[in-house]
Write a protein that holds these residues in place. Structure first.
Motif, PDB file in Angstrom:
ATOM      1  N   THR A  15       1.028  -0.890  -0.209  1.00 26.57           N
ATOM      2  CA  THR A  15      -0.562   0.336  -0.090  1.00 26.57           C
ATOM      3  C   THR A  15       0.806   1.136  -0.034  1.00 26.57           C
ATOM      4  N   TYR A  16       0.408   2.727  -0.181  1.00 27.03           N
ATOM      5  CA  TYR A  16       0.723   3.754  -0.219  1.00 27.03           C
ATOM      6  C   TYR A  16       0.172   5.079   0.432  1.00 27.03           C
ATOM      7  N   LEU A  17       0.639   5.053   1.788  1.00 22.13           N
ATOM      8  CA  LEU A  17      -0.192   5.541   2.439  1.00 22.13           C
ATOM      9  C   LEU A  17       0.752   7.114   2.521  1.00 22.13           C
ATOM     10  N   ASP A  18      -0.100   8.130   2.206  1.00 23.64           N
ATOM     11  CA  ASP A  18       0.132   9.306   2.861  1.00 23.64           C
ATOM     12  C   ASP A  18       0.849   9.473   3.787  1.00 23.64           C
ATOM     13  N   ASN A  19       2.343  10.325   3.885  1.00 20.67           N
ATOM     14  CA  ASN A  19       2.984  10.724   5.870  1.00 20.67           C
ATOM     15  C   ASN A  19       1.880  11.004   6.984  1.00 20.67           C
ATOM     16  N   GLY A  20       2.102  10.351   7.566  1.00 21.27           N
ATOM     17  CA  GLY A  20       1.369   9.941   9.376  1.00 21.27           C
ATOM     18  C   GLY A  20       1.218   8.785  10.444  1.00 21.27           C
ATOM     19  N   LYS A  21       0.504   9.178  11.038  1.00 19.43           N
ATOM     20  CA  LYS A  21       0.175   8.106  12.046  1.00 19.43           C
ATOM     21  C   LYS A  21      -1.427   7.383  10.918  1.00 19.43           C
ATOM     22  N   HIS A  22      -1.079   5.547  11.073  1.00 17.20           N
ATOM     23  CA  HIS A  22      -2.144   5.392  10.349  1.00 17.20           C
ATOM     24  C   HIS A  22      -2.702   4.103  11.195  1.00 17.20           C
ATOM     25  N   LEU A  23      -4.232   3.493  11.386  1.00 20.50           N
ATOM     26  CA  LEU A  23      -4.191   2.235  12.251  1.00 20.50           C
ATOM     27  C   LEU A  23      -4.097   1.182  10.881  1.00 20.50           C
ATOM     28  N   LEU A  24      -2.911   0.335  10.951  1.00 24.11           N
ATOM     29  CA  LEU A  24      -2.991  -0.964  10.556  1.00 24.11           C
ATOM     30  C   LEU A  24      -3.542  -1.983  10.844  1.00 24.11           C
ATOM     31  N   ARG A  25      -5.402  -2.862  10.740  1.00 21.18           N
ATOM     32  CA  ARG A  25      -5.816  -3.914  11.982  1.00 21.18           C
ATOM     33  C   ARG A  25      -5.856  -5.333  10.752  1.00 21.18           C
ATOM     34  N   VAL A  26      -5.660  -6.589  11.160  1.00 26.05           N
ATOM     35  CA  VAL A  26      -6.094  -7.884   9.998  1.00 26.05           C
ATOM     36  C   VAL A  26      -7.107  -8.251  11.133  1.00 26.05           C
ATOM     37  N   SER A  27      -7.666  -9.186  10.473  1.00 26.58           N
ATOM     38  CA  SER A  27      -8.594  -9.784  11.050  1.00 26.58           C
ATOM     39  C   SER A  27      -9.066 -11.088  10.155  1.00 26.58           C
ATOM     40  N   ASN A  28      -9.688 -12.007   9.974  1.00 31.22           N
ATOM     41  CA  ASN A  28     -10.132 -13.020   9.619  1.00 31.22           C
ATOM     42  C   ASN A  28     -11.439 -12.458   8.865  1.00 31.22           C
ATOM     43  N   GLU A  29     -11.735 -12.556   7.419  1.00 32.97           N
ATOM     44  CA  GLU A  29     -13.111 -12.748   6.787  1.00 32.97           C
ATOM     45  C   GLU A  29     -14.104 -14.027   7.476  1.00 32.97           C
ATOM     46  N   CYS A  30     -13.884 -15.248   7.676  1.00 34.84           N
ATOM     47  CA  CYS A  30     -14.791 -15.717   9.005  1.00 34.84           C
ATOM     48  C   CYS A  30     -15.481 -15.124  10.134  1.00 34.84           C
ATOM     49  N   ASP A  31     -16.051 -14.046  10.108  1.00 36.83           N
ATOM     50  CA  ASP A  31     -16.651 -13.779  10.747  1.00 36.83           C
ATOM     51  C   ASP A  31     -17.011 -14.725  11.570  1.00 36.83           C
ATOM     52  N   ILE A  32     -17.792 -16.016  11.962  1.00 32.40           N
ATOM     53  CA  ILE A  32     -17.935 -16.585  13.140  1.00 32.40           C
ATOM     54  C   ILE A  32     -16.430 -17.417  13.299  1.00 32.40           C
TER      55      ILE A  32
END
Length: 135
Positions: free
Chosen positions: A82-99
């Motif tokens: 990804t290409y993020l504008d400089n500054g603070k960002h929140l990166l998150r990973v989770s599971n697509e299988c909600d259950i």
């Protein structure tokens, strides 16, 4: 006999090895393209290949989010840059299988400061998400 066993082991391990490849499912195509005239940081997130881990290790993809927006879905051994504008960002990973995920996820606050960054994500043995910076 030992040589035959060794050959079988090497062939078996070679069959399990897969090179890292790009994500097949990109949700936000704008964030994976650099913008001209804007100071940005290239941030790559890779899902680690695992033989053990959470029960959904091979079937459910990781959902990558940045600042609350879905970016991509990663299978094992896949990455998204990804290409993020400089500054603070929140990166998150989770599971697509909600259950199966039961709300489990890993979040990191990152500082996009112009230098290329790489993060590795995986499932832990008990299904927890782990993510850390490697570059």
């Amino acid at each position: 006999m030992k040589k035959l066993f060794l050959v079988i082991c090497v062939i078996g391990l070679a069959g399990c090895a897969r090179p890292y490849g790009p994500a097949e499912t990109i949700i936000n195509k704008q964030i994976v393209q650099p913008k001209t005239g804007v100071e940005q940081t290239k941030v790559t997130i890779t899902r680690n290949k695992q033989f053990i881990g959470g029960g959904s290790g091979g079937t459910c993809r990781f959902l990558v989010q940045i600042d609350g927006s879905d970016v991509a879905k990663l299978r094992q051994n896949q990455f998204v840059s990804t290409y993020l504008d400089n500054g603070k960002h929140l990166l998150r990973v989770s599971n697509e299988c909600d259950i199966a995920s039961m709300g489990m996820r890993k979040s990191l606050e990152i500082d996009a400061s112009g230098g290329e960054q790489e993060y590795l994500a995986e499932n832990g043995m008990w299904g927890q998400y782990r993510m850390w910076r490697i570059k």
